[in-house]
Design a protein around this motif. Sequence first.
Motif, short mmCIF file in Angstrom:
data_model
loop_
_atom_site.label_atom_id
_atom_site.label_comp_id
_atom_site.label_asym_id
_atom_site.label_seq_id
_atom_site.Cartn_x
_atom_site.Cartn_y
_atom_site.Cartn_z
N ASP A 128 3.36 -6.15 -9.55
CA ASP A 128 2.02 -5.86 -10.07
C ASP A 128 1.36 -4.66 -9.19
N ALA A 129 1.96 -4.35 -8.02
CA ALA A 129 1.38 -3.09 -7.23
C ALA A 129 2.26 -2.04 -7.86
N GLY A 130 3.23 -1.87 -8.84
CA GLY A 130 3.73 -0.93 -9.47
C GLY A 130 5.01 -0.32 -8.58
N ILE A 131 5.65 -1.48 -7.78
CA ILE A 131 6.69 -0.67 -7.00
C ILE A 131 7.89 -1.13 -7.52
N PRO A 132 8.62 -0.10 -7.99
CA PRO A 132 10.12 -0.78 -8.45
C PRO A 132 10.96 -1.38 -7.91
N ALA B 207 14.38 -9.68 0.55
CA ALA B 207 15.46 -10.18 1.28
C ALA B 207 15.09 -11.46 1.85
N ILE B 208 14.49 -12.44 1.11
CA ILE B 208 14.05 -13.72 1.52
C ILE B 208 14.73 -14.70 0.64
N GLY B 209 15.37 -15.62 1.67
CA GLY B 209 16.14 -16.60 1.02
C GLY B 209 15.74 -17.56 0.35
N HIS B 210 14.62 -18.04 0.44
CA HIS B 210 13.81 -19.24 -0.29
C HIS B 210 13.46 -18.59 -1.37
N ASN B 211 13.93 -19.36 -2.53
CA ASN B 211 13.94 -19.01 -3.91
C ASN B 211 12.66 -18.73 -4.41
N GLU B 212 11.79 -19.79 -4.08
CA GLU B 212 10.35 -19.45 -5.02
C GLU B 212 9.53 -18.40 -4.08
N THR B 213 9.65 -18.42 -2.81
CA THR B 213 8.89 -17.04 -1.93
C THR B 213 9.55 -15.95 -2.61
N ARG B 214 10.77 -15.64 -2.88
CA ARG B 214 11.41 -14.43 -2.94
C ARG B 214 10.86 -14.12 -4.50
N LEU B 215 10.71 -14.86 -5.41
CA LEU B 215 10.24 -14.62 -6.64
C LEU B 215 8.56 -14.23 -6.67
N ALA B 216 8.13 -15.03 -5.88
CA ALA B 216 6.34 -14.53 -5.72
C ALA B 216 6.19 -13.29 -5.07
N LYS B 217 6.90 -12.73 -4.14
CA LYS B 217 6.93 -11.54 -3.43
C LYS B 217 7.52 -10.47 -4.64
N MET B 218 8.35 -10.84 -5.41
CA MET B 218 8.79 -9.60 -6.28
C MET B 218 7.88 -9.67 -7.20
N ALA B 219 7.09 -10.64 -7.75
CA ALA B 219 6.08 -10.54 -8.68
C ALA B 219 4.75 -9.70 -8.10
N ALA B 220 4.88 -9.82 -6.75
CA ALA B 220 3.48 -9.10 -6.12
C ALA B 220 3.83 -7.70 -6.12
N ARG C 66 0.88 -1.26 -0.17
CA ARG C 66 0.02 0.07 0.00
C ARG C 66 0.87 1.44 0.20
N ARG C 67 2.05 1.13 0.60
CA ARG C 67 2.96 2.28 0.71
C ARG C 67 3.89 2.56 -0.35
N ARG C 68 3.90 3.68 -1.06
CA ARG C 68 4.70 3.89 -2.16
C ARG C 68 4.91 5.60 -2.36
N GLY C 69 5.65 5.84 -3.42
CA GLY C 69 5.82 7.28 -3.34
C GLY C 69 6.81 7.82 -2.38
N PRO C 70 6.30 8.86 -1.61
CA PRO C 70 7.40 9.38 -0.56
C PRO C 70 7.75 8.48 0.48
N ALA C 71 7.03 7.38 0.52
CA ALA C 71 7.48 6.41 1.65
C ALA C 71 8.92 5.60 1.45
#
Length: 215
Positions: free
Chosen positions: A83-87, A67-80, A55-60
């Motif tokens: 999708d939220a428009g966060i660089p 920074a999650i070591g589990h590879n599959e979880t890391r990729l899933a969080k990156m995709a989310a 939810r937080r972007r822009g000035p935040a």
Amino acid sequence: MKRLAILGASGHGKVVADAALCAGWDEVCFFDDAWPRLSGNGPWPVVGAFAEMLRRRGPAFDAAVVAIGHNETRLAKMAALADAGIPLATVVHPSAVISQYARLGEGCVAFAGTVVNVGAEVGDGCILNTGATVDHDCRLDEGVHVSPGANLAGGVVLGAGSWVGIGASVRQGVTIGRNVMVGAGAAVVSNIPDNVTVVGVPARVLRVGGEPDRG
């Protein structure tokens, strides 16, 4: 003022934060689903859970890294996050040596002492840990983790989600499949199929299928 948000308030997250500050980020903060029980990670604050991060972007904050070591979880969080428009940031410690003719994908981290040589291609969301070496013309697909002190000789191919354990080595030209765990100190001298755990010198298959034990 450049602000970086880090998902995952762990020891690995601390190293990401330190590398980011050394690389020129002015400020870091953490998000973790253990919040509010977990309010800090070393000297840095944990300011919310993952849902709050989305939810937080822009000035935040200006960009984020997972920074999650589990590879599959890391990729899933990156995709989310995408999708939220966060660089997504790529964090490279200033003591890492990355050839101008190599490529690091989005959301990668390269820690102190890492070397990536000419022609190497590193996919999105990879971890190149402390003192890891990736020699010429290697190809690492997305979500790979090369652990501290591990060495990939020239032309090595690592499939998506694979993990090379601490101090392991891979011979020139070897192809390692997807979701492979290479055990600590192993020496990989021949091609490895998908979805196995290999250990020893020379490396041999210990386990087929299932979630590898990454310690």
